[in-house]
Design a protein around this motif. Structure first.
Motif, mmCIF file in Angstrom:
data_model
loop_
_atom_site.group_PDB
_atom_site.id
_atom_site.type_symbol
_atom_site.label_atom_id
_atom_site.label_comp_id
_atom_site.label_asym_id
_atom_site.label_seq_id
_atom_site.Cartn_x
_atom_site.Cartn_y
_atom_site.Cartn_z
ATOM 1 N N UNK A 167 10.877 -0.312 -9.619
ATOM 2 C CA UNK A 167 9.803 0.253 -8.638
ATOM 3 C C UNK A 167 8.390 -0.740 -8.672
ATOM 4 N N UNK A 168 8.253 -1.266 -9.815
ATOM 5 C CA UNK A 168 6.982 -2.180 -9.814
ATOM 6 C C UNK A 168 7.485 -3.424 -9.226
ATOM 7 N N UNK A 169 8.618 -3.878 -9.318
ATOM 8 C CA UNK A 169 9.051 -4.928 -8.489
ATOM 9 C C UNK A 169 9.070 -5.002 -7.228
ATOM 10 N N UNK A 170 9.492 -3.626 -6.710
ATOM 11 C CA UNK A 170 9.318 -3.340 -5.318
ATOM 12 C C UNK A 170 7.863 -3.415 -4.974
ATOM 13 N N UNK A 171 7.012 -2.749 -5.604
ATOM 14 C CA UNK A 171 5.758 -2.788 -5.187
ATOM 15 C C UNK A 171 5.081 -4.444 -4.961
ATOM 16 N N UNK A 179 8.170 -12.932 -2.543
ATOM 17 C CA UNK A 179 8.679 -12.603 -3.950
ATOM 18 C C UNK A 179 10.109 -12.056 -3.794
ATOM 19 N N UNK A 180 10.974 -12.597 -4.787
ATOM 20 C CA UNK A 180 12.388 -12.216 -4.793
ATOM 21 C C UNK A 180 12.675 -11.877 -6.258
ATOM 22 N N UNK A 181 12.947 -10.507 -6.261
ATOM 23 C CA UNK A 181 13.135 -9.832 -7.848
ATOM 24 C C UNK A 181 14.202 -10.395 -8.310
ATOM 25 N N UNK A 188 12.120 -7.273 -18.243
ATOM 26 C CA UNK A 188 10.750 -7.566 -19.077
ATOM 27 C C UNK A 188 10.022 -6.324 -18.678
ATOM 28 N N UNK A 189 9.976 -5.853 -17.547
ATOM 29 C CA UNK A 189 9.071 -4.569 -17.233
ATOM 30 C C UNK A 189 9.793 -3.332 -17.964
ATOM 31 N N UNK A 190 10.914 -3.357 -18.198
ATOM 32 C CA UNK A 190 11.723 -2.292 -19.182
ATOM 33 C C UNK A 190 11.283 -2.316 -20.555
ATOM 34 N N UNK A 326 13.848 -4.154 2.123
ATOM 35 C CA UNK A 326 13.899 -5.215 1.057
ATOM 36 C C UNK A 326 13.497 -4.736 -0.404
ATOM 37 N N UNK A 327 12.785 -3.861 -0.562
ATOM 38 C CA UNK A 327 12.238 -3.595 -1.793
ATOM 39 C C UNK A 327 13.575 -2.499 -2.354
#
Length: 531
Positions: A167-171, A179-181, A188-190, A326-327
């Motif tokens: 979700x943070x990547x989606x934001x 930005x391409x997740x 790393x977020x995990x 895209x998110x």
């Protein structure tokens, strides 16, 4: 004569209490000033089950309800993990599958709540199976249920942290469309989420009972904000589209079949409602208030989630566009139709806050369940896992182990998101299996040996057997459909690997029982019978 009879009656009551608790009534610990030892009922329950009181009972009734509500976070998870439901059924499909899941799961929840009142222990399902199953099969079934429960909760803990990271990547992608997740960034977020979980569950654990009521208020306030904003500012779908138009976007052409497959989104949002049962040894007057917390948390969350689903569907201009956002999250697509980029970030952050605390509480429940099974010699390195840190009065080793497992599972995502998703999909099937076995065992005891059931302070009464039967029928129905692939044509990437992993874990558990479990694992019922 009357006085003598009364004295004899009181004497017999005292003897009964000695039998039940192993103590003279005057020696039973009363509730201390801080509530750390619990009530007389707690002491009686723990003594009957042959367990020592190792944790502080610092969860009051409202805190237990808050724990159940914030951990389950049904409206948040049905909002952020509804892709499969939308693909298989569209708007009306997601609404109606949630309705019947909410009702069907309700029978499971009240059945588990009654068992939690009979035996309020951190072990949960594997303990109930051990105590209520036929003596001929109790050890084997309890051991398998313990392994399934441990693995299900560990997989669920990993999935929650992973969902937060994505979700943070989606934001980020909303704020910066270029930005391409990548999977390694998500991992790393995990890791960051796991560090937060460990800190709160060890070093800030004493704060949690004090702030859980605030978290419950926040959980409700965030819901109000999201729902009001969507009704006030989002474009509006027609009622006929929301309630009657069932469509498929997954390749399944049969609408009825697609609905059965799509209900997994609603099931995922309803899982883990039994989490408070695994905190029983930290809840004051657990035999009464743990069932109330489970039931209250489930039904209050379920009503909020139903309103959330209907609101989201009315605010969704196009299901197809939402699925292709895209998110990767349809709810972010809906937010983008209603508010500015800053508003999307704000609304998503509002959802993330309760989800983060849900992950923290989920890990706490996971660690207690793992600790309890190790305490009964069900796991390798049992003495280390079940060690209770005397400074914190917490199973610190079990908490650390749960965090390490979440981290190791997240590493798999770097190499293959398909393999990672396959592992966390085990959460649904394995938990549903534990529900089915525990409900079956208590039904056996109610039919054949009803007088041997423990006293319960939260009871289904004369309706218990048909409620249990309905819950068992629903859980078997949901378990069957949880194994189906979400879309066709079926490929290695979209294949539902949960059936393979479920069978694999089952066979590994059987092998563990043959080579280790049958020699060292006796089951909690042995301690119950001894006393």
């Amino acid at each position: 004569m009357a006085t003598a009879s009364k004295g004899l009656s009181n004497s017999r009551k005292g003897e009964d209490l000695i039998t039940a608790t192993g103590c003279h009534p005057l020696e039973i610990p009363t509730e201390d000033q801080d509530g750390e030892m619990g009530t007389r009922h707690d002491h009686t329950d723990m003594t009957r089950m042959g367990k020592a009181q190792e944790f502080k009972r610092n969860l009051r009734p409202l805190a237990a309800l808050s724990f159940a509500s914030v951990l389950q976070a049904t409206w948040e998870f049905i909002l952020i993990s509804n892709t499969q439901g939308l693909e298989n059924g569209g708007m009306a499909g997601l609404v109606w599958t949630y309705v019947w899941t909410f009702v069907g799961f309700g029978f499971i929840i009240v059945s588990l709540s009654e068992m939690a009142s009979m035996a309020p222990t951190s072990g949960g399902q594997y303990h109930w199976v051990s105590e209520f199953a036929s003596p001929r099969y109790q050890k084997f079934l309890s051991y398998l249920t313990g392994w399934m429960s441990v693995l299900a909760w560990q997989a669920g803990a990993a999935s929650g942290s992973f969902l937060t990271g994505t979700i943070i990547q989606g934001l980020i992608s909303v704020h910066n469309p270029k930005y391409e997740p990548t999977r390694w960034q998500g991992t790393l977020f995990v890791f960051a989420m796991i560090l937060v979980i460990y800190f709160f569950n060890v070093y800030a654990a004493s704060w949690m009972p004090r702030i859980q009521n605030v978290l419950l208020a926040l959980h409700t306030l965030c819901w109000v904000i999201v729902v009001v904003v969507l009704w006030a500012m989002a474009p509006r779908q027609s009622a006929s589209a929301v309630f009657t138009e069932i469509k498929t976007y997954s390749g399944w052409h049969n609408a009825g079949l697609a609905l059965m497959i799509g209900q997994i989104s609603a099931i995922y949002g309803s899982l883990s409602s039994d989490a408070t049962a695994h905190m029983s040894e930290e809840v004051r007057d657990a035999g009464r208030y743990v069932p109330l917390a489970i039931v209250g948390g489930y039904f209050s969350n379920g009503i909020l989630a139903l309103i959330t689903v209907i609101t989201l569907m009315f605010a969704m201009p196009s299901v197809e566009d939402a699925l292709n956002d895209p998110t990767g999250f349809p709810f972010i697509y809906v937010f983008k139709q209603a508010v500015s980029t800053a508003g999307v970030n704000g609304l998503t952050a509002i959802i993330l806050i309760p989800v983060v605390f849900s992950n923290i509480l989920f890990n706490a429940s996971t660690a207690r369940q793992t600790y309890a099974f190790a305490r009964d010699k069900g796991l390798p390195f049992a003495s280390w896992i079940s060690h209770v840190n005397q400074s914190y009065k917490l199973p610190v080793n079990a908490i650390a182990l749960s965090c390490i497992i979440s981290g190791l599972l997240s590493l798999i995502n770097i190499g293959s998101d398909t393999a990672f998703n396959a592992i966390i999909s085990l959460n649904v099937a394995a938990l549903m299996w534990t529900y089915a076995i525990s409900i079956s065992c208590v039904m056996y005891r109610k039919i054949y040996l009803p007088d041997t059931l423990p006293h319960r302070r939260w009871s289904l009464g004369r309706h218990g057997l048909w409620v249990n039967s309905t819950g068992l029928a629903y859980v078997l129905f949901a378990l069957f459909w949880s194994f189906w692939p979400p879309e066709i044509p079926v490929t290695l990437k979209n294949f539902n690997w949960s059936i393979v992993l479920f069978i694999g874990v089952f066979l590994i558990s059987v092998a563990m029982y043959i080579f280790q479990g049958r020699w060292v694992y006796k089951g909690p019922v042995v301690d119950v019978k001894r006393l």
